[in-house]
Design a protein around this motif. Structure first.
Motif, PDB file in Angstrom:
ATOM      1  N   LEU A   1     -14.990   2.832  52.085  1.00 10.00           N
ATOM      2  CA  LEU A   1     -15.071   4.138  52.739  1.00 10.00           C
ATOM      3  C   LEU A   1     -14.468   4.068  54.139  1.00 10.00           C
ATOM      4  N   LEU A   2     -13.927   5.194  54.589  1.00  9.56           N
ATOM      5  CA  LEU A   2     -13.396   5.321  55.944  1.00  9.56           C
ATOM      6  C   LEU A   2     -14.046   6.508  56.627  1.00  9.56           C
ATOM      7  N   VAL A   3     -14.312   6.364  57.911  1.00 10.33           N
ATOM      8  CA  VAL A   3     -14.704   7.486  58.754  1.00 10.33           C
ATOM      9  C   VAL A   3     -13.478   7.857  59.580  1.00 10.33           C
ATOM     10  N   CYS A   4     -13.067   9.116  59.505  1.00  6.67           N
ATOM     11  CA  CYS A   4     -11.856   9.565  60.194  1.00  6.67           C
ATOM     12  C   CYS A   4     -12.145  10.811  61.023  1.00  6.67           C
ATOM     13  N   VAL A   5     -11.255  11.075  61.968  1.00  7.87           N
ATOM     14  CA  VAL A   5     -11.301  12.297  62.772  1.00  7.87           C
ATOM     15  C   VAL A   5      -9.935  12.954  62.672  1.00  7.87           C
TER      16      VAL A   5
ATOM     17  N   LEU B   1      -1.859   8.673  66.146  1.00  4.57           N
ATOM     18  CA  LEU B   1      -2.145   7.452  65.383  1.00  4.57           C
ATOM     19  C   LEU B   1      -1.791   7.658  63.919  1.00  4.57           C
ATOM     20  N   SER B   2      -1.079   6.699  63.351  1.00  2.00           N
ATOM     21  CA  SER B   2      -0.770   6.715  61.921  1.00  2.00           C
ATOM     22  C   SER B   2      -1.215   5.382  61.332  1.00  2.00           C
ATOM     23  N   SER B   3      -1.495   5.367  60.038  1.00  2.01           N
ATOM     24  CA  SER B   3      -2.046   4.170  59.408  1.00  2.01           C
ATOM     25  C   SER B   3      -1.143   3.669  58.289  1.00  2.01           C
TER      26      SER B   3
ATOM     27  N   LEU C   1      -3.306   7.567  53.355  1.00  5.31           N
ATOM     28  CA  LEU C   1      -4.208   8.681  53.646  1.00  5.31           C
ATOM     29  C   LEU C   1      -3.485  10.017  53.562  1.00  5.31           C
ATOM     30  N   ASP C   2      -2.355  10.048  52.875  1.00  6.19           N
ATOM     31  CA  ASP C   2      -1.577  11.282  52.753  1.00  6.19           C
ATOM     32  C   ASP C   2      -2.335  12.376  52.016  1.00  6.19           C
ATOM     33  N   PHE C   3      -3.295  12.016  51.178  1.00  3.93           N
ATOM     34  CA  PHE C   3      -4.035  13.027  50.421  1.00  3.93           C
ATOM     35  C   PHE C   3      -4.880  13.919  51.331  1.00  3.93           C
ATOM     36  N   LEU C   4      -5.101  13.512  52.587  1.00  2.00           N
ATOM     37  CA  LEU C   4      -5.866  14.324  53.534  1.00  2.00           C
ATOM     38  C   LEU C   4      -5.046  15.469  54.115  1.00  2.00           C
ATOM     39  N   LYS C   5      -3.719  15.448  53.889  1.00  3.93           N
ATOM     40  CA  LYS C   5      -2.805  16.539  54.246  1.00  3.93           C
ATOM     41  C   LYS C   5      -2.550  16.684  55.742  1.00  3.93           C
ATOM     42  N   VAL C   6      -3.459  16.231  56.593  1.00  3.75           N
ATOM     43  CA  VAL C   6      -3.272  16.329  58.045  1.00  3.75           C
ATOM     44  C   VAL C   6      -3.423  14.937  58.662  1.00  3.75           C
ATOM     45  N   PRO C   7      -2.801  14.695  59.814  1.00  3.87           N
ATOM     46  CA  PRO C   7      -2.959  13.391  60.467  1.00  3.87           C
ATOM     47  C   PRO C   7      -4.411  13.139  60.859  1.00  3.87           C
ATOM     48  N   VAL C   8      -4.854  11.909  60.667  1.00  6.61           N
ATOM     49  CA  VAL C   8      -6.225  11.537  61.034  1.00  6.61           C
ATOM     50  C   VAL C   8      -6.210  10.219  61.792  1.00  6.61           C
ATOM     51  N   GLN C   9      -7.280  10.016  62.516  1.00  6.99           N
ATOM     52  CA  GLN C   9      -7.499   8.750  63.207  1.00  6.99           C
ATOM     53  C   GLN C   9      -8.679   8.043  62.554  1.00  6.99           C
TER      54      GLN C   9
END
Length: 413
Positions: free
Chosen positions: A102-106, A67-69, A86-94
């Motif tokens: 706010l976002l809740v991600c995995v 999943l990409s956003s 959400l590139d600042f998270l460095k890894v793919p997230v859902q």
């Protein structure tokens, strides 16, 4: 007795367009007129400009089994994507849930985290029981300063259980509280065997003091985080019948109230919960979308952007904002077909995402650094007091003799 003069409507409008999102939420409950005005497109546009607020949707797509956003808004160019990502998270997230910036991600390691995209802040939180498949997740921000929020997660834990010749399903319910920094399991939600959360792709709707999901049997599942209980009630019968509608019923939030929308070939109909206590619906609006249908084949509503505009799905790789009052559309082409959408509205102010006990440690450390200008004896005493902050009821008894000696020394000096 002096008469209280009413502020002119123009003055109220100017004040509200410069307020924060939290203040605006409170002002909407003051009067129906204020509530109506603050959902108009003109107001929404000025609010975003004057209060530096970002408003739009995160659209999540399935790309090569991941999943990409993509973030889209009325400011997004039709041929490009927005800078917010959400590139600042460095890894793919859902993305699992969103609320008030706010976002809740995995992440790919199945670790839960909470982030604020506009300030690029994020923090890991404890994981729930991830061995149980997630049915749906919701986020509710209770306060912005200091930040307080709750995450509600439903998961499938048990096989159907037979009771009185019928099969029932147990759905686990867990709540994460940012104040305690821990998950708490509530009583299982028990649903009929053939009843389940209709689509994980459908957005959770926060309205009328509750969180709402559409179930597969056209029932609405409502959860109330304050009382930690739930109930189910029916959609309006006219919204369930086909009646020339091309799209399925969709739950939405309209001017702070729970609503159901469906579109046909020329109109989009809406039913609003007029009396939430008695669960009374009323068919309040029917928007003419003939012009929109002339531009796209069977556009499907996804969510309301504000009181005058909604987000529609058009074709396979396109979404559009459509303003009902002006009859204008703003189309945005995507790289991939939308899988799930999350309404997003946020300011640019940093928040403290750290767990509360870590915040206290940082504050204590800061206090220790600021003691450099204290007299030597006082600084030593304060350093001694810091580790004992949690024992306030006994602090005076323990330190009374030391304080007396210190007082006499200072007096003699």
């Amino acid at each position: 007795m002096a008469l209280v003069k009413k502020l002119p409507d123009d003055a109220v409008f100017e004040i509200l367009t410069r307020s924060s999102l939290e203040t605006l939420g409170r002002c909407r409950s003051i009067s129906k007129e204020w509530n109506r005005v603050t959902y108009e497109s003109t107001f929404h546009q000025l609010l975003c400009q004057r209060s530096n607020i970002v408003s739009g949707f995160f659209i999540q797509s399935l790309v090569n089994s991941q999943l990409s956003s993509t973030f889209v808004s009325l400011d997004t160019d039709a041929s490009s994507t927005s800078a917010l990502s959400l590139d600042f998270l460095k890894v793919p997230v859902q993305i699992e849930a969103a609320n008030q910036g706010l976002l809740v991600c995995v992440n790919q390691n199945n670790r839960y985290l909470v982030c604020k995209p506009t300030t690029k802040q994020w923090v890991k939180i404890p994981n729930p029981k991830t061995k149980y498949p997630t049915a749906s997740t919701a986020l509710l921000v209770l306060k912005s300063n200091p930040l307080k929020y709750k995450i509600i997660r439903f998961s499938q834990a048990k096989k159907p259980v037979k009771r009185k010749s019928e099969f029932w399903r147990h759905v686990r319910c867990e709540i994460f509280n940012s104040t305690t920094w821990a998950w708490k399991r509530l009583k299982d939600v028990i649903l009929p065997c053939k009843t389940f959360f209709a689509n994980k792709e459908d957005s959770v709707v926060a309205a009328n003091g509750g969180l709402h999901w559409l179930l597969s049997d056209n029932q609405v599942f409502a959860f109330y985080e304050d009382a930690e209980n739930w109930e189910m009630f029916s959609l309006p019968p006219s919204a369930v019948d086909n009646g020339g509608h091309k799209s399925k019923p969709l739950l939405a939030e309209y001017q702070g109230r729970l609503a159901v929308i469906r579109s046909g070939e020329e109109f989009m109909d809406m039913w609003v919960m007029e009396d939430y206590g008695r669960k009374l619906w009323s068919a309040t609006r029917a928007w003419n979308i003939k012009k929109l249908c002339g531009e796209e084949i069977y556009p499907s509503p996804l969510a309301f952007h504000n009181g005058d505009a909604a987000l529609f799905m058009a074709a396979f790789d396109k979404v559009m904002f459509y303003n009902f009052q002006e009859g204008k559309s703003h189309k945005i082409r995507l790289q991939y077909h939308p899988h799930q959408i999350f309404k997003f509205q946020s300011d640019m102010e940093e928040v403290n995402l750290e767990r509360p006990d870590r915040v206290l440690k940082l504050q204590a450390k800061s206090e220790e650094v600021n003691m450099e200008n204290h007299p030597e004896d006082i600084r030593g005493l304060t350093k001694f007091l810091l580790p004992l902050k949690g024992f306030k009821p006994y602090l005076f008894l323990l330190l009374a003799p030391m304080l007396g000696v210190l007082y006499r020394c200072c007096s003699d000096a």
